[in-house]
Enzyme design. Structure first.
Site, PDB file in Angstrom:
ATOM      1  CG  LEU A  29     -15.076 -20.774  60.170  1.00 58.87           C
ATOM      2  CD1 LEU A  29     -15.898 -22.205  60.329  1.00 58.87           C
ATOM      3  CD2 LEU A  29     -13.486 -21.332  59.818  1.00 58.87           C
ATOM      4  CG  HIS A  30     -13.490 -16.295  54.869  1.00 55.76           C
ATOM      5  ND1 HIS A  30     -12.677 -17.286  54.115  1.00 55.76           N
ATOM      6  CD2 HIS A  30     -12.087 -16.063  55.647  1.00 55.76           C
ATOM      7  CE1 HIS A  30     -11.492 -17.518  54.031  1.00 55.76           C
ATOM      8  NE2 HIS A  30     -11.031 -16.829  54.955  1.00 55.76           N
ATOM      9  N   GLY A  32     -13.862 -18.912  51.840  1.00 57.60           N
ATOM     10  CA  GLY A  32     -12.633 -19.784  51.377  1.00 57.60           C
ATOM     11  C   GLY A  32     -12.836 -20.947  52.251  1.00 57.60           C
ATOM     12  CG  HIS A  33     -12.247 -20.470  56.436  1.00 59.38           C
ATOM     13  ND1 HIS A  33     -12.239 -19.547  56.919  1.00 59.38           N
ATOM     14  CD2 HIS A  33     -10.689 -20.700  56.815  1.00 59.38           C
ATOM     15  CE1 HIS A  33     -11.146 -18.813  57.260  1.00 59.38           C
ATOM     16  NE2 HIS A  33     -10.115 -19.806  57.378  1.00 59.38           N
ATOM     17  CG  ASP A 146      -2.815 -18.489  53.268  1.00 60.17           C
ATOM     18  OD1 ASP A 146      -2.551 -17.010  53.077  1.00 60.17           O
ATOM     19  OD2 ASP A 146      -3.987 -18.586  53.555  1.00 60.17           O
TER      20      ASP A 146
HETATM   21  O1  PAF Z   1      -4.112 -20.616  57.282  1.00 56.11           O
HETATM   22  C1  PAF Z   1      -4.314 -20.439  58.621  1.00 56.11           C
HETATM   23  O2  PAF Z   1      -5.486 -20.114  59.009  1.00 56.11           O
HETATM   24  C2  PAF Z   1      -3.297 -20.906  59.826  1.00 56.11           C
HETATM   25  O3  PAF Z   1      -2.104 -20.573  59.177  1.00 56.11           O
HETATM   26  C3  PAF Z   1      -3.533 -22.447  59.898  1.00 56.11           C
HETATM   27  C4  PAF Z   1      -2.975 -23.239  58.758  1.00 56.11           C
HETATM   28  C5  PAF Z   1      -4.804 -22.755  60.660  1.00 56.11           C
HETATM   29  C6  PAF Z   1      -2.477 -22.900  61.027  1.00 56.11           C
HETATM   30  O4  PAF Z   1      -2.661 -22.141  62.165  1.00 56.11           O
END
Ligand code: PAF
Length: 271
Positions: A29-30, A32-33, A146
């Site tokens: 996790l960074h 962005g998350h 993304d």
């Molecule tokens: O963006 C991601 O980390 C992945 O593509 C996701 C949405 C968790 C699906 O595995």
């Protein structure tokens, strides 16, 4: 925070809750998350974060095995952010059931990354659909970095009439304009410098396209990125975010989309 590794136990816990917000991740996790999670925690009573490195969305085994992992650190971050549930399933927990929904892949899946990563988007939409069938979240949070993934998940949800709202979240960047990404953790210091140089070139290129109203020239920008240390450039394209068309000149509602490699680490972004 309650940790679940088994869907039956998780479903038993949340069966009477109809307002769960869901943030799917592959861990490492960074910032962005963290921004997605903070938004979810702010907007909802209960946030569920998943950590699952999904092998079916990797087109390259080496890339799958090299994907960064930092579970202890991730857990501490999620606790600090006051996440309600963490779901860290096994492969069979996710794949041992038949899904109710049929996977819908919008034709945009064939463009950009879809041209270079065979079956990647099928793997992404399938795994997100599986999580949604297990959790039945009211909202799902996904990042604009993304963009293609976000768009395709949205279209799948719409097509299947799934009662989950997609919340799109802005891209978080560091001071050098680099978007946070788990894959950054695989770069050495001097490779990080190359990355900064490449992103600066792309940002300057975008500004020039807008200022001078000139046509996009892939070979020109590709050679510049290769000279700056990119190992390979998959694409650099202008995309209109509304029509998804590829205009030759940079207009309203457009972003520059790109994918390139430094060493064997692939980066994508759009701005
Ligand atoms: O963006 C991601 O980390 C992945 O593509 C996701 C949405 C968790 C699906 O595995």
């Amino acid at each position: 925070m309650k940790l679940f590794t088994n869907k039956k136990k998780l479903q038993n816990e949340i069966k009477n809750t109809n307002n769960i917000s869901f943030v799917p991740t592959m861990g490492a996790l960074h910032k962005g998350h963290q921004s997605l999670i903070k938004k979810s925690v702010k907007m909802s009573n209960k946030t569920l974060v998943s950590i699952f490195v999904n092998p079916r969305q990797f087109d390259n085994k080496k890339d799958f095995f090299a994907y960064p992992k930092s579970f202890k650190k991730d857990k501490a971050i999620l606790e600090r952010l006051k996440v309600t549930y963490l779901y860290k399933p096994s492969y069979s927990d996710i794949y041992n059931f038949k899904t109710k929904n049929k996977i819908f892949l919008h034709p945009f899946s064939k463009k950009l990354c879809g041209k270079f990563r065979v079956n990647h988007f099928y793997g992404v939409v399938d795994v997100v659909n599986r999580f949604i069938e297990i959790i039945k979240p009211k909202k799902i949070f996904l990042g604009n970095k993304d963009f293609q993934q976000l768009f395709l998940v949205k279209k799948h949800i719409q097509k299947n009439g799934i009662n989950t709202k997609v919340i799109s979240c802005r891209t978080i960047r560091n001071k050098k304009f680099i978007a946070y990404s788990s894959r950054l953790k695989r770069l050495k210091k001097y490779e990080n410098k190359k990355l900064v140089e490449i992103i600066t070139i792309l940002n300057d290129y975008k500004k020039k396209l807008i200022r001078k109203r000139i046509r996009h020239n892939f070979n020109y920008i590709k050679n510049k990125l290769l000279s700056a240390g990119a190992k390979k450039v998959d694409y650099v394209e202008i995309i209109n975010l509304k029509s998804l068309k590829k205009p030759k000149v940079f207009g309203n509602n457009c972003n520059l989309f790109f994918a390139f490699y430094i060493k064997n680490v692939r980066f994508i972004d759009n701005f």
